[in-house]
Every structure is written in C-alpha cells, then in structure tokens.
Design an enzyme around this catalytic site. Structure first.
Site, PDB file in Angstrom:
ATOM      1  N   GLU A 101       5.459  34.479  36.162  1.00  0.00           N
ATOM      2  CA  GLU A 101       5.558  34.200  34.713  1.00  0.00           C
ATOM      3  C   GLU A 101       6.987  33.878  34.287  1.00  0.00           C
ATOM      4  O   GLU A 101       7.214  32.972  33.485  1.00  0.00           O
ATOM      5  CB  GLU A 101       5.025  35.378  33.894  1.00  0.00           C
ATOM      6  CG  GLU A 101       3.508  35.505  33.894  1.00  0.00           C
ATOM      7  CD  GLU A 101       2.968  36.279  35.084  1.00  0.00           C
ATOM      8  OE1 GLU A 101       3.782  36.770  35.906  1.00  0.00           O
ATOM      9  OE2 GLU A 101       1.734  36.413  35.189  1.00  0.00           O
TER      10      GLU A 101
ATOM     11  N   HIS B 279      -3.457  46.257  30.371  1.00  0.00           N
ATOM     12  CA  HIS B 279      -4.180  44.996  30.125  1.00  0.00           C
ATOM     13  C   HIS B 279      -4.832  44.958  28.757  1.00  0.00           C
ATOM     14  O   HIS B 279      -5.638  44.090  28.478  1.00  0.00           O
ATOM     15  CB  HIS B 279      -5.258  44.791  31.203  1.00  0.00           C
ATOM     16  CG  HIS B 279      -4.723  44.220  32.473  1.00  0.00           C
ATOM     17  ND1 HIS B 279      -3.697  44.799  33.176  1.00  0.00           N
ATOM     18  CD2 HIS B 279      -5.064  43.109  33.165  1.00  0.00           C
ATOM     19  CE1 HIS B 279      -3.439  44.078  34.255  1.00  0.00           C
ATOM     20  NE2 HIS B 279      -4.249  43.039  34.271  1.00  0.00           N
TER      21      HIS B 279
END
Lengths: 339, 326
Positions: B60, B129
């Site tokens: 990322e 998450h």
C-alpha cells in the site's frame, strides 16, 4: 563485485579525453556550480548561526560532485526528486539561488513562499520535484513520476536521490519491487555519505555494499566514487540510458562524505573522529575538479579565481535579497492548501 | 430512473470518467484480473486494458506513493485500497505527501488523485478489519473526504472527486455495495462540499453520512409514526464540511442528533456537534446528542459487535432524549 554490480568508474578515468567533449564552457560551469553550492551553504550556515534561518538546516558540503555530476548527465526534461538534504540538487538544476536563500529565510519571495524551508525545495518548472523530509518517502514518489513517463510513452527518466539510511525503510523496498515489476525508467541514486544522522552504515545495514541491495528485485547495482564529478556523471549517464532505452531501473550507490554534521545541531565528534573527516577532505570534490581543469589546461588560474569571485558576489546578493524580502502576509497562511 | 447497486454506481462512475480522460488509471490490489476484491472494478480491465487497470502487489505504501508521484506530474490516479484499514500502511504517503505537496511546494504542484475503497465496520471482521477511519483523514488539511450514503450520491460524487485537482479520500462500505437505489440515466455529477437534505422535517435534525444514512432514514420512518418529523441531513463531504444547511436545519428544529459509526473522541461527529452548538447556540432546546460507535476496538463476537455500533434503538433513544420524550 556481485553479479549485479558493474564497475563503471576508475579513478584513472578522471582525465579521460571524452570529458573534454562536454566542452570547456560546460566543464567550467560544472565547477562553478559546485563552488556555488558550497559557498551558498557556508553563507546559509552563517545566517543560521545568526538566527536568520530557523528549523533544520542539513548541509550538503562535501557531496557537491554528486548533484552536479548527476544533473549534468540528465536532459532538461528528465525529472529529479530528492530528500531533505536538497540544496545542492536545486542549485545544480539551475534554480535561482536567490529564491532558495529567501526560502531558507522563510520569506515570501522564497521558492515555496516561505512555506517549505530548507527541506522542501521545489522547482517544478525545472522538473525538480522536491525536497522531501520523511526518510525514504520520496522513493515511491520518484517511482510514480517514472510511471508517468512510461504511461505517456515519453523517453524521460526520473532520477530519485536518497540517503544510505533511507534504504532501510519499507517504502524504499516496496518502490524498488514495483519499479522492477513494472519496468519503470527510474534511477535510484543512493548518496552514501557513510552515516544516517549519527549511525554509521555498518551499524544500520546488514549489507554494507549498498548497491548490492537491489538484487532481491533483480535491479542492477552500480557503484561510483561520489567525490569525483565525472565518475558520478558516467554512472548516471549509463543508468539513465538504461532507463530511457530499456525502461529498466538501476540502483546506483555513490560513495561520498558530508563534512558537516547531520544538521546544524549535530555534535558529530560523538560518532566520528576529526581525523576521519580530515582524511575525507583530502578527496575534496571541488579541489579534484580544480586540479582537473588546471592540469588539463581547460581553465587558467585566473578563470578559477574569477569563478570564486563571481560566486562570492552571487551569494552576497542571495543573502541581501533574502534579508530585504518581505515576510509572507498572514493571510497567505491559507493559500496553496487546496487547488 | 433505473435502480442499480452502490457497486454498479461506482463502477459506472469509474468507467465513464476513464472513457472521458486518458490520464486516469486505476491501481490497487486485485483490481484487474480478479475484477476487484469486491467486484467494484468488474470489466474495467477488459475495457481499458492493463496499462490503465493495474494489479499491484500488497504494497500500500508503495503503490499509493506511486499514485502521488504520478499525480504530481499530471496523471489522475485512482488508488483502490482493498479496505481503508490497509490505508494505514500508506498513511505517510497520504498525510505527508499527498495532502501537503501543494503547500510545501508553495502552490507549484498539485496532486489530483482519488484514494477509494470500503471503510467502516463490516460483519464480524474484528478490530483490525472493522473500523471507520474518516475522522483521521478529515483531520488533515489538504485532503478532501467524501463518504456517500446512496448509489446516486456515490456515482455523482465519485465523478466529481476524480475531476477534482486535490487528493480526495472516497470512502465506500463493504456492506453497502449491494445496496440498491435509483440513479439518473446519463451524465451527472454532484459537487463536493455540498450538504444534502435527505428528508424534510420540522421537529428534529438528524445528521448522518455514509452507511448511517439508511439507518437514520429508517429511524425517521419510525419517528414519523409517533408524529415526530425528523429532518435528515447528509453532509456527504466531510472535508470541506458544508455546515450551513446543518445549522439552518437546527435553527428550524431546535434539536440535533449526529449519527456516525466512527469512534466518538475527536471525531467528525464531535466536530459537527461543536459547530451546531457554536453556530446555533441560541436556537437549541437541548444539548446536541451523538450516536457513535462505542469507544472500543471492534469485538469479533456478533452480539458485542452489534452493540458496539449505532443501532436503530440507539438513534431513536437519542431522538427521544433531545425531544425530552419518555
């Protein structure tokens, strides 16, 4: 040398005939730029001690051959991005030093209107895309700039400077993997000045031959003497050719040395000896270049002296311009945050 | 108007904009060959080719930084994060590079890019998450933050975000991708930085954005059956925040509840609460109430998870509280 490293520069190549093909004027200009960087920074250090410059000031003194040799090997439309020790790169790229000194003084006439300071020199017109102060964070940016060149099918390259310590950041490794995976025209040039702040390379990197560290990504490594402007020039020329013609990244390590501390407040006697610094100064890049110009009868002593005088005058003008320039108006605080 | 899903609305916006402007490319994990982890980019690889729809490795920081670099020199990248939880790995590129480039360069450079993907809790994904991170991004000068609540808004706002010359954080939701709604046929955009009144009412103002819009409209239906007409106000863009219509609504209703699935401390909800309290102080008949996520990392257990989030019951309780009912 590893399989990935090729030796491009030998010190006996310093007086190679082919450098003369750069032309006398160009060679003197390269010398002049190196002197300008040094004198500019000496003046900045003085202004800093008088509290006219604040924050951090990281001097490039000792490393001038890297920026000058590298930029000389680029085309004007090639891109350049660097870290926070960025004065030399901007000056080598041709940015008006007055604007740079004004930026150090935090003035409205500065290259970033007093918003950036020493660590954030930008000159978009000359494709000098910063001046980035988080260690290693500019490496993905340089990779993205090279991505654009490839996306637009331009034969431009992005020269991405970083320090030896930045190689230990994750961003560096992620970027190198992407550059190799996507075959991007980028040259990573590691200015190995032997220390990341006060930590010597061998205390920070498990592999001290830094150019070998691209091998995990199949990126060819090169190493060059960073105190020799022509060695840097040769190496960058070759790496840029590979980027331009083959769209391949290169990891180029240049071995150089900073004479001053990491920043102005750095008591460098803690981590290195005076003797070491003095020994390194024997390889001084400006002195070497001067010897080359005189020895090769490319410039006379008088011309060398004229360079020194001219630069002295320019730097004095820079300081005067910076001192006399206005402070940014308070309302400019909200400028240039959004388009 | 045809009814399409939130997912299809975003897909249409991406495809229409890529058709219009070849400086746009999409990069992210599984966006190309896999057709999108949540199938948002379905069909784009086939339509625009691998030069413009690019699978990235799980890096990322690397590919977000590549996006920033490409934007600095004139491309318009759309970086998809599989979820915004993973944007935390790229937070330095977003906060220090994307958001500050224009400022640090004294206006020499701009970073026209969109970073988009699902944000907020999904179902039983636990603490790493399942978190709503909009307040972190909304804190940062230099970023714009957009959180659409309907398919129509998602399409119109995303098209504006892609055309915007600033870095825009565009936050979707895993559990909204299947949400259906009417979307106009043909070309339209919705400007960033404009608050929308989703339901007219005179008795109470309920501010909600993103996934919470549906919940609050449902609550408004229940309140209506009690004879309470709630005005539902959706800022849609959290930075810059168009607080005018929120304040105007509260001046009319004199009561305000703010609903968000993010944590309460130093949040978008607390900012809206502050602005209402400050700008409509003389009009308020009760303190502003916030309905937010509980101030805890998200538990995995289904019952704990449900109770850690805003619920219909919590919204109704807050509405009753500011109306001094019950």
């Amino acid at each position: 040398m590893s399989d990935y490293a090729i030796e491009t520069n030998k010190s006996d190549g310093f007086l190679k005939e082919e450098y003369l093909s750069l032309g006398r004027a160009r060679l003197v200009e390269m010398y002049r730029t190196m002197v300008l960087i040094r004198r500019f920074e000496e003046a900045a250090a003085k202004a800093y001690s008088m509290q006219k410059i604040g924050g951090f000031l990281h001097l490039y003194i000792g490393q001038e051959a890297v920026a000058v040799g590298a930029v000389a090997a680029l085309r004007d439309d090639d891109y350049l991005i660097t870290a926070y020790r960025d004065h030399g790169h901007a000056i080598a790229r041709g940015t008006d030093p007055k604007k740079l000194m004004a930026e150090l003084f935090g003035k409205y006439t500065g290259s970033s209107k007093g918003k950036g300071g020493s660590m954030h020199f930008f000159d978009a017109q000359r494709n000098m895309l910063g001046g980035h102060a988080i260690v290693g964070a500019q490496v993905p940016l340089g990779t993205g700039i090279a991505f654009k060149a490839k996306y637009r099918k331009e034969d431009r390259v992005c020269l991405t400077f970083l320090g030896d310590a930045a190689m230990n950041q994750g961003a560096f490794h992620e970027a190198l993997n992407l550059a190799a995976l996507w075959k991007l025209p980028v040259v990573y040039i590691v200015e190995n000045n032997m220390y990341g702040m006060g930590t010597a390379v061998d205390r920070a990197s498990a592999v001290t031959e830094l150019h070998k560290r691209g091998c995990a990504y199949g990126i060819e490594g090169m190493v060059a003497d960073g105190m020799n402007v022509f060695a840097v020039y040769d190496a960058v020329k070759e790496a840029a050719r590979k980027a331009r013609e083959l769209s391949l990244p290169t990891l180029l390590e240049v071995r150089t040395y900073r004479y001053r501390g990491h920043s102005m407040s750095d008591p460098d006697s803690i981590y290195r000896t005076k003797q070491e610094v003095e020994e390194e100064k024997q390889r001084d890049p400006i002195e070497q270049m001067k010897k080359f110009l005189l020895g090769g009868k490319i410039a006379t002593q008088k011309e060398i002296d004229t360079v020194e005088e001219d630069v002295k005058k320019i730097v004095a003008e820079c300081v005067e311009f910076a001192e006399k320039s206005p402070e940014p108006p308070l309302e400019s605080m909200y400028d240039d945050i959004y388009v | 108007m045809p009814e399409i899903t939130f997912r299809e609305a975003i897909n249409q916006a991406l495809a229409e904009e890529m058709e219009r402007d070849d400086s746009i490319f999409i990069v992210g994990e599984e966006v190309a060959k896999y057709q999108g982890a949540y199938k948002v980019t379905q069909g784009l690889l086939q339509r625009f080719g691998e030069d413009r729809v690019i699978d990235a490795p799980i890096s990322e920081s690397g590919f977000t930084g590549v996006g920033v670099g490409a934007a600095m020199v004139g491309l318009r990248p759309i970086v998809e994060v599989m979820t915004f939880n993973f944007s935390l790995v790229a937070i330095d590129q977003i906060i220090n590079n994307a958001a500050k480039m224009r400022h640090m360069s004294g206006g020499q450079l701009k970073v026209p890019m969109v970073i988009r993907g699902p944000n907020g809790p999904a179902h039983q994904l636990a603490a790493t998450h399942s978190q709503a991170l909009e307040s972190i991004f909304a804190h940062i000068p230099g970023l714009k933050v957009v959180v659409p609540g309907t398919p129509k808004d998602a399409k119109g706002l995303l098209k504006s975000a892609i055309r915007d010359d600033n870095p825009v954080i565009f936050m979707e939701s895993e559990v909204m991708y299947g949400l259906k709604g009417e979307v106009p046929e043909g070309e339209y955009t919705i400007p960033l930085g404009k608050t929308d009144v989703k339901r007219k009412g005179k008795d109470i103002t309920i501010v909600a954005y993103g996934k919470m819009v549906s919940l609050v409209l449902q609550a408004a239906g229940t309140l209506a059956s009690e004879g309470i007409e709630a005005e539902v106000v959706d800022p849609m863009t959290l930075r810059p925040l168009d607080d005018g219509p929120i304040v105007e609504s509260v001046k009319k209703t004199n009561r305000c509840v703010v609903v968000s699935e993010a944590w309460p401390f130093a949040s978008v909800a607390s900012e809206i609460g502050y602005r209402v309290s400050s700008k409509a102080f003389d009009y308020l008949d009760a303190p502003v109430e916030l309905v937010t996520a509980e101030d805890v990392p998200m538990p995995y257990n289904k019952t704990l998870e449900h109770n850690a989030l805003p619920t219909l019951e919590k919204v109704l309780n807050a509405a009753h509280s500011v109306l001094y009912k019950k």
